[in-house]
Scaffold this active site. Structure first.
Site, mmCIF file in Angstrom:
data_model
loop_
_atom_site.group_PDB
_atom_site.id
_atom_site.type_symbol
_atom_site.label_atom_id
_atom_site.label_comp_id
_atom_site.label_asym_id
_atom_site.label_seq_id
_atom_site.Cartn_x
_atom_site.Cartn_y
_atom_site.Cartn_z
ATOM 1 N N GLU A 124 69.244 19.505 -24.683
ATOM 2 C CA GLU A 124 70.479 18.976 -24.438
ATOM 3 C C GLU A 124 71.688 18.829 -25.555
ATOM 4 O OE1 GLU A 124 68.863 15.188 -23.452
ATOM 5 O OE2 GLU A 124 68.763 15.651 -21.356
ATOM 6 N N CYS A 137 77.393 17.449 -30.652
ATOM 7 C CA CYS A 137 75.914 17.175 -31.503
ATOM 8 C C CYS A 137 74.895 18.439 -31.018
ATOM 9 C CB CYS A 137 75.257 15.975 -31.124
ATOM 10 S SG CYS A 137 73.642 15.646 -31.901
ATOM 11 N N CYS A 144 59.993 19.995 -32.858
ATOM 12 C CA CYS A 144 60.100 20.098 -34.235
ATOM 13 C C CYS A 144 58.756 19.960 -34.876
ATOM 14 C CB CYS A 144 60.911 18.704 -34.695
ATOM 15 S SG CYS A 144 61.438 18.573 -36.364
ATOM 16 N N CYS A 148 58.303 13.010 -38.462
ATOM 17 C CA CYS A 148 58.973 11.711 -38.882
ATOM 18 C C CYS A 148 58.324 10.588 -38.111
ATOM 19 C CB CYS A 148 60.578 11.928 -39.158
ATOM 20 S SG CYS A 148 61.066 13.133 -40.091
ATOM 21 N N CYS A 151 60.701 9.076 -35.347
ATOM 22 C CA CYS A 151 61.321 9.793 -34.515
ATOM 23 C C CYS A 151 60.640 10.350 -33.495
ATOM 24 C CB CYS A 151 61.924 10.988 -35.406
ATOM 25 S SG CYS A 151 62.801 12.364 -34.266
ATOM 26 N N GLY A 208 65.233 19.059 -33.574
ATOM 27 C CA GLY A 208 64.835 20.009 -34.446
ATOM 28 C C GLY A 208 65.341 19.886 -36.014
ATOM 29 N N GLU A 209 64.662 20.707 -36.945
ATOM 30 C CA GLU A 209 64.972 20.695 -38.099
ATOM 31 C C GLU A 209 65.940 22.168 -38.424
ATOM 32 O OE1 GLU A 209 65.088 18.990 -41.287
ATOM 33 O OE2 GLU A 209 66.144 20.853 -41.813
ATOM 34 N N SER A 240 72.405 18.432 -40.765
ATOM 35 C CA SER A 240 71.569 17.287 -40.951
ATOM 36 C C SER A 240 70.162 17.800 -41.481
ATOM 37 C CB SER A 240 71.486 16.355 -40.120
ATOM 38 O OG SER A 240 70.577 15.150 -40.087
ATOM 39 N N SER A 262 68.682 13.073 -44.060
ATOM 40 C CA SER A 262 67.846 12.109 -43.313
ATOM 41 C C SER A 262 67.173 11.160 -44.598
ATOM 42 C CB SER A 262 67.196 12.473 -42.343
ATOM 43 O OG SER A 262 67.868 12.951 -41.282
ATOM 44 N N LEU A 263 67.694 10.466 -45.223
ATOM 45 C CA LEU A 263 67.152 9.898 -46.299
ATOM 46 C C LEU A 263 66.067 8.975 -46.118
ATOM 47 C CD1 LEU A 263 67.116 9.900 -49.631
ATOM 48 C CD2 LEU A 263 68.948 8.001 -49.237
ATOM 49 N N HIS A 264 66.313 7.496 -45.383
ATOM 50 C CA HIS A 264 65.681 6.601 -44.816
ATOM 51 C C HIS A 264 64.972 5.648 -45.441
ATOM 52 C CE1 HIS A 264 67.344 8.439 -41.319
ATOM 53 N NE2 HIS A 264 66.365 9.630 -41.133
ATOM 54 N N ASN A 339 66.553 3.404 -32.871
ATOM 55 C CA ASN A 339 66.551 3.540 -31.289
ATOM 56 C C ASN A 339 65.115 3.545 -31.069
ATOM 57 O OD1 ASN A 339 69.345 3.846 -30.136
ATOM 58 N ND2 ASN A 339 69.286 5.693 -31.699
ATOM 59 N N CYS A 382 69.358 8.987 -16.833
ATOM 60 C CA CYS A 382 68.928 10.383 -16.945
ATOM 61 C C CYS A 382 67.536 10.376 -16.321
ATOM 62 C CB CYS A 382 69.010 10.934 -18.423
ATOM 63 S SG CYS A 382 67.699 9.972 -19.487
HETATM 64 N N1 SAH Z 1 66.034 17.071 -38.019
HETATM 65 C C1 SAH Z 1 67.067 16.881 -38.788
HETATM 66 C C2 SAH Z 1 68.372 16.746 -37.598
HETATM 67 C C3 SAH Z 1 68.189 15.821 -36.433
HETATM 68 S S1 SAH Z 1 67.885 14.167 -36.491
HETATM 69 C C4 SAH Z 1 66.874 15.564 -39.369
HETATM 70 O O1 SAH Z 1 65.964 14.994 -39.470
HETATM 71 O O2 SAH Z 1 68.066 15.209 -40.319
HETATM 72 C C5 SAH Z 1 69.445 13.366 -36.349
HETATM 73 C C6 SAH Z 1 69.436 11.785 -37.124
HETATM 74 O O3 SAH Z 1 68.698 11.066 -36.498
HETATM 75 C C7 SAH Z 1 68.424 12.137 -38.486
HETATM 76 O O4 SAH Z 1 68.896 11.336 -39.475
HETATM 77 C C8 SAH Z 1 67.182 11.269 -37.918
HETATM 78 O O5 SAH Z 1 66.517 10.855 -38.887
HETATM 79 C C9 SAH Z 1 67.813 10.216 -36.982
HETATM 80 N N2 SAH Z 1 66.674 9.578 -35.994
HETATM 81 C C10 SAH Z 1 65.466 10.183 -35.723
HETATM 82 N N3 SAH Z 1 64.962 9.430 -34.555
HETATM 83 C C11 SAH Z 1 65.635 8.278 -34.740
HETATM 84 C C12 SAH Z 1 65.606 6.839 -33.953
HETATM 85 N N4 SAH Z 1 64.840 6.660 -33.142
HETATM 86 N N5 SAH Z 1 66.485 6.135 -34.280
HETATM 87 C C13 SAH Z 1 67.473 6.294 -35.196
HETATM 88 N N6 SAH Z 1 67.957 7.463 -35.611
HETATM 89 C C14 SAH Z 1 66.862 8.468 -35.511
HETATM 90 FE FE1 SF4 Z 2 62.845 14.132 -36.072
HETATM 91 FE FE2 SF4 Z 2 64.694 15.433 -37.792
HETATM 92 FE FE3 SF4 Z 2 62.071 14.529 -38.490
HETATM 93 FE FE4 SF4 Z 2 62.105 16.551 -36.803
HETATM 94 S S1 SF4 Z 2 62.993 16.392 -38.982
HETATM 95 S S2 SF4 Z 2 60.814 14.810 -36.830
HETATM 96 S S3 SF4 Z 2 64.020 16.023 -35.807
HETATM 97 S S4 SF4 Z 2 63.808 13.034 -37.901
#
Ligand code: SAH
Ligand code: SF4
Length: 410
Positions: A124, A137, A144, A148, A151, A208-209, A240, A262-264, A339, A382
């Site tokens: 998508e 996007c 992936c 994480c 995710c 994906g990464e 990202s 994606s620090l978190h 989310n 969807c």
């Molecule tokens: N794989 C790459 C790019 C895709 S993810 C990465 O990890 O950066 C895009 C963003 O959405 C990332 O910052 C990811 O950590 C965040 N993300 C993933 N799952 C999420 C969720 N359930 N709620 C909010 N953000 C989320």
């Molecule tokens: Fe999700 Fe990005 Fe982590 Fe892959 S790298 S699992 S897409 S947050």
């Protein structure tokens, strides 16, 4: 009310069915100019002395004019167009579905043909129009390999990398559908920025990464930013990553686009749990790689994405640690409300907590927009996707879409 269009007419279906049984043709999309010239010569279609000129001609048709059929290339002879069409393709992916939210967010479900012995894959792509800009996007992989814990894509196995062609055709097909190539009309009722390009920004924040598919992503982004083609400014392309340190420097040196991390989490113990690639490339190495990212300045900052997880990373102490960690790095902080998806143990932080967190980092001098979810109604709709075309389960798809829309950068 949100609407959903099925735009595959009978003719398109017949063409696609024919394509599915025919041996795959090489796509010219995604090749550099030199590769395109070489492909034309080795196919015996164009003599060597003409190859460079022909490649330039094709490049213009593909990326400036946005044509998807050799027959539209009127300054190329009929015979040559026929030979090109016999050997190569410039087709777009099949659009399985297009959904339009009442806030203007659009979502396409694209199907790409199998590669080798594989099966067709579906991904998508999401378009988010805002005042003054429109952001697309884009996905880089199907699934992936990383895991994480917050995710949903992380619970899905990698199916395969997308090719440079498949990354680019997400952008090109979206431009087709928004009337964003020269001499094309924007379809009636489309919500797009009032001025300028309909797609002004792209973010590699889909599935994906991207840095685990470096070569294809690099090729696609260099073509997307080529000034004599799709012509997107590198300042308006954001990649990202979860923190693949060795490729971060290469991204700056070889692609030169904006970076989002994606620090978190602000300490290794927590980041090991949330973003397990941290065990391989811990925070100190990641921040060091960010500091040495080429070309950083106050006008060109790194975006740090921070998902707000209730009672996990959302205290004022976390906000303080975040400010301390990023000291000296030209940074923007993008707070993403989590989310949730079925089966997750995490919850989204309370709104009040998110605002307090944002206030703290704002006061410390960081712009810290909170991403408001977009396109909620099409997420709800969807479930109408055809079940036989689904690779992801419905709740997996919902979680992915919510992520793509929430994390669309700025
Ligand atoms: N794989 C790459 C790019 C895709 S993810 C990465 O990890 O950066 C895009 C963003 O959405 C990332 O910052 C990811 O950590 C965040 N993300 C993933 N799952 C999420 C969720 N359930 N709620 C909010 N953000 C989320
Ligand atoms: Fe999700 Fe990005 Fe982590 Fe892959 S790298 S699992 S897409 S947050």
């Amino acid at each position: 009310m949100a609407i959903s269009l099925n735009i595959s007419d009978d003719q398109t279906r017949a063409a696609l069915a024919a394509r599915a049984t025919a041996p795959p043709k090489e796509s010219l999309i995604g090749l550099s100019r030199a590769e395109m010239a070489e492909a034309l010569v080795s196919a015996g279609i164009v003599p060597e002395r003409q190859a460079k000129m022909r490649a330039q001609q094709l490049w213009h048709w593909l990326y400036v004019r946005g044509v998807s059929d050799f027959d539209a290339m009127f300054n190329i002879s009929k015979d040559l167009r026929a030979s090109l069409a016999k050997t190569f393709t410039i087709a777009r992916p099949e659009i399985v579905e297009e959904q339009i939210s009442n806030d203007g967010t659009r979502k396409w479900l694209f199907r790409f043909p199998p590669r080798g012995a594989g099966r067709p894959v579906e991904i998508e792509t999401v378009y988010i129009p805002e005042e003054g800009r429109g952001t697309l996007c884009i996905s880089s992989q199907v699934g992936c390999t990383l895991t994480c814990s917050f995710c949903h894509t992380g619970t899905q196995k990698l199916v395969r990398n997308l090719s440079a062609e498949e990354i680019l055709t997400q952008l090109m097909t979206a431009r087709d559908r928004l009337g964003d190539f020269p001499n094309r009309d924007t379809p009636d009722g489309a919500i797009v920025p009032a001025e300028g390009r309909k797609i002004s920004n792209i973010v590699m924040m889909g599935m994906g990464e991207p840095l685990y598919n470096f070569e294809a992503v690099k090729k696609a982004l260099l073509i997307a930013s080529d000034g004599d083609g799709l012509s997107l400014s590198k300042r308006r392309i954001t990649l990202s990553t979860s923190g693949v340190v060795p490729e971060i420097f290469r991204t700056g040196a070889e692609i030169g686009v904006m970076l989002a991390i994606s620090l978190h989490a602000t300490n290794d113990d927590l980041r090991d749990l949330l973003v397990p690639i941290n065990k391989k490339y811990p925070l100190a190495e990641l921040i060091e790689a960010c500091r040495s990212y080429p070309g950083l300045s106050n006008a060109k900052r790194i975006t740090f994405e921070y998902v707000m997880l209730k009672d996990v990373n959302d205290s004022i102490d976390d906000a303080k640690a975040l400010v301390k960690l990023l000291r000296g790095v030209p940074a923007k902080i993008n707070l993403i409300p989590f989310n949730p998806w079925p089966g997750t143990n995490y919850q989204c932080s309370d709104w009040e907590t998110i605002e307090k967190f944002a206030d703290y980092i704002n006061t410390a001098g960081y712009a810290s927009p909170i991403r408001t979810p977009r396109g909620r109604d099409i997420l709800a709709a969807c479930g109408q996707l055809k079940s036989e075309s689904e690779r992801l389960k419905k709740h997996e798809r919902l979680a992915l879409e919510a992520m793509m829309i929430a994390g669309h950068g700025d």
